[in-house]
Design a protein around this motif. Structure first.
Motif, PDB file in Angstrom:
ATOM      1  N   SER A  48      -1.901  21.317  12.659  1.00 26.62           N
ATOM      2  CA  SER A  48      -0.180  20.798  12.468  1.00 26.62           C
ATOM      3  C   SER A  48       0.226  21.580  11.053  1.00 26.62           C
ATOM      4  CB  SER A  48      -0.045  19.165  12.199  1.00 26.62           C
ATOM      5  OG  SER A  48       1.307  19.401  12.004  1.00 26.62           O
ATOM      6  N   THR A 102      -6.295  17.291  14.011  1.00 26.12           N
ATOM      7  CA  THR A 102      -4.632  17.490  14.285  1.00 26.12           C
ATOM      8  C   THR A 102      -4.279  17.645  13.684  1.00 26.12           C
ATOM      9  OG1 THR A 102      -5.765  16.108  16.385  1.00 26.12           O
ATOM     10  CG2 THR A 102      -3.564  16.396  15.377  1.00 26.12           C
ATOM     11  N   GLN A 108       0.502  25.107  11.715  1.00 23.86           N
ATOM     12  CA  GLN A 108       1.119  26.406  11.952  1.00 23.86           C
ATOM     13  C   GLN A 108       2.475  25.736  11.016  1.00 23.86           C
ATOM     14  OE1 GLN A 108       0.901  26.912  14.890  1.00 23.86           O
ATOM     15  NE2 GLN A 108      -0.381  25.468  16.363  1.00 23.86           N
TER      16      GLN A 108
END
Length: 352
Positions: free
Chosen positions: A89, A85, A92
């Motif tokens: 992130s 995760t 992104q």
């Protein structure tokens, strides 16, 4: 013919001492049964049913071991999911930064610090460990799966060598040379799609970057179910991020022409976009395994309770009856001790 029975204080005292010894042993067992609620000597009380009792306990112990293992597996998966995760992130955010930097005059300088930092963060995340084992090493849990990318490292040396190689596979000079500004978009595109891409594919990736195995760890999560419970650092999403971060931090981008820099960025955008999708799929797979482990553990605990109740039903004693036996034995021992004390005071001289 008549016979005579001789009674002596010695005989009576011996009988009382024997009674006290026996009652004390029985009291110890009765006290234990009243306290624990189960037979003091299960084998003696159950007889031929002892085998079933032993089998039930073996099954329960096996379930307990799996539940304990599932606790460790859940911990590993939680950390693994957290790292995936986190990397998704970061990717992104980096994608947004690349899009903003692509057409900026100082875009290469803007993106360089975050690319370098993200590469080190990626390596750190893939080298995460839990309970003494590396999470992303596959079957190789004893060694950090990803080598550091720094001066003198195998991965860094190979990238430098690829860049320095004579055309058409390389450019014939180093990343810091003035000639970097002469690299055309087509030349850079060819380099990225062939020589550089190959560094992040097998066998180069496994030789220069990773010591992880492609095969993940597997764990028994129930009496009938075995599943893969780890993620390898060789997953495509991780390799895509490593390639994108490396090309934007170590291909001399600050000296490239604007058009050639945009070629690098476009390639990196494609890689990071693909990595984000792959990490999302990977995170979903880990989440599915987490759910399987949780469901299996819940079922195991129910099975444990059923087995435990069967064992309790076989081994349990009536606590009221055990308490009565304790009180009765205590009274008998106290009476015997009192009689023994009185008999020791009897003397034949008193009756002469």
């Amino acid at each position: 013919m008549m016979s005579a029975n001789y009674i002596s204080t010695y005989m009576l005292s011996s009988a009382l001492r024997y009674s006290i010894t026996n009652n004390q042993s029985s009291l110890s067992q009765a006290t234990k049964e009243a306290t624990t609620g189960r037979f003091a000597d299960v084998g003696l009380q159950l007889g031929v049913s002892t085998g079933r009792d032993v089998a039930l306990r073996a099954d329960m112990n096996f379930i307990d071991q799996i539940v304990d293992t599932n606790g460790l597996v859940s911990g590993r998966l939680d950390v693994t999911q957290n790292r995936i995760t986190q990397l998704g992130s970061t990717a992104q955010d980096f994608l947004k930064n690349m899009i903003a930097a692509r057409d900026a005059n100082n875009g290469a300088s803007m993106i360089l610090p975050s690319a370098s930092a993200n590469l080190q963060d990626l390596i750190g995340a893939l080298n995460a460990s839990y309970n003494g084992s590396y999470l992303f090493g596959g079957l190789n849990t004893q060694n950090a799966p990803i080598a550091n990318y720094a001066a003198g490292s195998t991965s860094k040396n190979q990238v430098d060598a690829d860049f320095l190689a004579a055309p058409p596979t390389g450019f014939g000079f180093t990343q810091s040379a003035a000639g970097v500004s002469s690299i055309t978009p087509a030349q850079m595109q060819s380099f990225l799609n062939t020589t550089f891409d190959a560094e992040f594919q097998s066998p180069a990736w496994n030789t220069n970057w990773s010591s992880a195995t492609n095969q993940p760890l597997s764990s028994r999560i129930s009496t009938t179910q075995i599943v893969n419970t780890s993620v390898s650092a060789n997953q495509q999403g991780f390799r895509q991020l490593a390639e994108a971060y490396t090309m934007l931090s170590d291909l001399g981008n600050t000296n490239l022409s604007q058009a050639t820099f945009q070629t690098v960025v476009d390639k990196a955008i494609s890689l990071v976009s693909g990595a984000i999708d792959n990490l999302a799929v990977l995170g979903g797979s880990v989440g599915s395994i987490q759910q399987q482990v949780s469901t299996a553990t819940d079922k195991l605990k129910i099975q444990h309770d059923i087995l435990n109740q069967q064992i309790v039903d076989m081994e349990k004693v009536d606590p009221t009856e055990a308490s009565v036996r304790v009180n009765t034995l205590q009274n008998q021992i106290e009476t015997a001790l009192a009689l023994t004390s009185r008999m020791q005071k009897i003397s034949l001289i008193d009756y002469l």
